[in-house]
Design an enzyme around this catalytic site. Sequence first.
Site, PDB file in Angstrom:
ATOM      1  N   HIS B 128      27.569 -12.057   7.771  1.00 27.13           N
ATOM      2  CA  HIS B 128      27.070 -10.820   8.364  1.00 27.13           C
ATOM      3  C   HIS B 128      26.694 -11.062   9.810  1.00 27.13           C
ATOM      4  O   HIS B 128      26.604 -12.197  10.273  1.00 27.13           O
ATOM      5  CB  HIS B 128      25.871 -10.285   7.581  1.00 27.13           C
ATOM      6  CG  HIS B 128      26.249  -9.668   6.265  1.00 27.13           C
ATOM      7  ND1 HIS B 128      26.407 -10.401   5.121  1.00 27.13           N
ATOM      8  CD2 HIS B 128      26.529  -8.372   5.935  1.00 27.13           C
ATOM      9  CE1 HIS B 128      26.758  -9.598   4.125  1.00 27.13           C
ATOM     10  NE2 HIS B 128      26.846  -8.369   4.594  1.00 27.13           N
ATOM     11  N   LYS B 132      21.175  -9.275  10.717  1.00 29.32           N
ATOM     12  CA  LYS B 132      20.899  -8.912   9.329  1.00 29.32           C
ATOM     13  C   LYS B 132      19.695  -9.703   8.814  1.00 29.32           C
ATOM     14  O   LYS B 132      19.684 -10.929   8.875  1.00 29.32           O
ATOM     15  CB  LYS B 132      22.105  -9.195   8.447  1.00 29.32           C
ATOM     16  CG  LYS B 132      21.879  -8.709   7.015  1.00 29.32           C
ATOM     17  CD  LYS B 132      23.127  -8.718   6.209  1.00 29.32           C
ATOM     18  CE  LYS B 132      22.858  -8.203   4.802  1.00 29.32           C
ATOM     19  NZ  LYS B 132      22.553  -6.751   4.784  1.00 29.32           N
TER      20      LYS B 132
END
Lengths: 214, 214, 214, 214
Positions: B128, B132
Amino acid sequence: MKYGIIGASGRMGQEIARLFNKNGHQLVYRKDEKEVDASAEPEIMIDFSLASAFPETLSIIKEKSIPLIIGTTGLNKDNLTELHNLAAEVPVIQSFNFSIGINILSKLISQVNNYLDKSWDLEMTETHHRFKKDKPSGTALMLAELLKQPVEIHAKRLGSEFGEHKIEFASTGELISLKHRAYSREAFSRGVLLSAEAALELEPGFYSFQDILN
Amino acid sequence: MKYGIIGASGRMGQEIARLFNKNGHQLVYRKDEKEVDASAEPEIMIDFSLASAFPETLSIIKEKSIPLIIGTTGLNKDNLTELHNLAAEVPVIQSFNFSIGINILSKLISQVNNYLDKSWDLEMTETHHRFKKDKPSGTALMLAELLKQPVEIHAKRLGSEFGEHKIEFASTGELISLKHRAYSREAFSRGVLLSAEAALELEPGFYSFQDILN
Amino acid sequence: MKYGIIGASGRMGQEIARLFNKNGHQLVYRKDEKEVDASAEPEIMIDFSLASAFPETLSIIKEKSIPLIIGTTGLNKDNLTELHNLAAEVPVIQSFNFSIGINILSKLISQVNNYLDKSWDLEMTETHHRFKKDKPSGTALMLAELLKQPVEIHAKRLGSEFGEHKIEFASTGELISLKHRAYSREAFSRGVLLSAEAALELEPGFYSFQDILN
Amino acid sequence: MKYGIIGASGRMGQEIARLFNKNGHQLVYRKDEKEVDASAEPEIMIDFSLASAFPETLSIIKEKSIPLIIGTTGLNKDNLTELHNLAAEVPVIQSFNFSIGINILSKLISQVNNYLDKSWDLEMTETHHRFKKDKPSGTALMLAELLKQPVEIHAKRLGSEFGEHKIEFASTGELISLKHRAYSREAFSRGVLLSAEAALELEPGFYSFQDILN
């Protein structure tokens, strides 16, 4: 179990013997073209030889009346009919690809097909070692047939790559990628082992490797 | 269709409006916290807001008696019970992940699980963007629960990667890899669109996004 | 710094404005085709427009006598000669690809070329979104020219992939893989920002983006 | 050339003999622990044995006064000093990793380091077969030291993977990925072959495999 191999000196024959012996089974029958070396009666027979030797395999199985696991490629329509006839007498397990992974991949592809529509993009890539003659690979062509739509097959030839197949599905929002890589012929010999161990419990009949996996 | 969004100013709310409008639907009701902007009665309601606003959503749906598609994360056990009660009156479609791809991936994982035994190695990787907060991602934890065995989750944080999840299964002979990548929130809004279009035809009841996909 | 954009309404123009403004710079001059909107004199000019508008860009720079960063594609030999002439008066930074990553990849490819001989296999793959017209991409063709040998370019069109290029080199013993993925136009606007900030310190002359990176 | 192997029965020893013999060279000297089998005087000596046998290697080289290519792992600081002393008399090529690919990867990493600053994210992943004891791999630790910043090493253990290392650099705009995969020990024996063929032309001195590659 006591087992026999037709095509024992080939690469698959040697790998099958390696894995089976490692698992405690005994190779009691070997055939390569016309040469036979038998020390006892096999309980099952494995054939990974050439399509040209197929008639001899049929005779041997009819005579011994034991299960046959056959992975010989290049069998034609008539050969397959003859196998189906033989299957009335003994269990016959036939496949052009005994890799557990490729067979699972085939099932997954069919699954994904059900959920996605024509708006999804499709790409297939296969990678093999530099000496592989088929381009694209037979497995890639087989997987392509499972897809609802025509797909371009990108074929890469790199070094000593044993064999990798990848299918990608993409919408404007996301991508799904399914990939299989065989490290060595063990990808196939393990499927043959699974089939051989199952064969001893089967009723006469014609089985694909997919049937054995289910 | 005429539709409404609770959480209309949020990132998912905006993306849903973009995709729905592109598909010819009309946004007639917008709610953000206490502010409501309504130009007509919606036929269905979509909720991508905060768990803290959930009681208000319940009231609104009870009053309007229209289908609800809810993707709000952080709902607790009581909230889900209340949704089940509401589902006696209207169709309720609830999911923590409306991505068609992730839901397909979940089904594929369950499939692969059936074929493979404990001798197969298992690895999961999620990637990600650098901002995040959850590590590993909620989706990775959800996918991990589908596997029969404990799995190590490798979490990578790289640049602007929207979200990628990969599961690898390997025996000594071969490797199977299943991967999903979301390009953008459109991965989720497409699932919401699918659900909204289905909702108009459904009987009252509680539905997961998986149910809609089948 | 105060800056201007020729092609301000285009996708690159908008992305450049977004990143530059986020970094504290002020957009004081905008040009789209014949429309000019100027609130102050820019210190540098950025051009991401069409080759057909190039003569006007030349006039504007000659008049303002400020550095020019130009990424307009489709410039021909004559245009480049004119840029070199202009560079006698002001710093001119010209590139068809302002992505830091692609420029680094180019240098890495040249490096690998020096170590490997013709016995290594070579494959290139580029992946772009389904709407991309060029096949293979201009960047793939540019990278292919850096390799000592001809290479097959596998072009995949999948969903919303912004742009990925991969080069694989393999011998019978091993594989080296170099890959670049652009998440968004920010891959290019960051290179433009780097160039703009450098331009203020440069002497008149013609510079490629590679020169700026070194 | 006529060559000798110390550690001839080990996996590397056997692979080296395979590749060298395939290339027309003759194995005239074999040593495994205390057992020596010599049919002629070798022109160069290769050592892929155990650090515990190192003193014997030193004696043998001093006596024979021939070039030494040594890949034995686990050598300590004193051993390396003794090698440097030996290098006054004969060419000594020493490396913990004779893979051409890993050495190129090291150079590429140093290159990328020069262009990128601390704002770039960094991730490293290494994948090996299920039986590998070191976690993370020695090669991964060596590559990590080349990076300007600390990096998390994700270690995966999957099936029969011979060895893969991947480094990813990412900004908010783009991603660069450098990967190396060894198909088999041939990745290393090829580097040993390159070194052996070079050794015959070298002056006495201490050389790393990187020096030979340049």
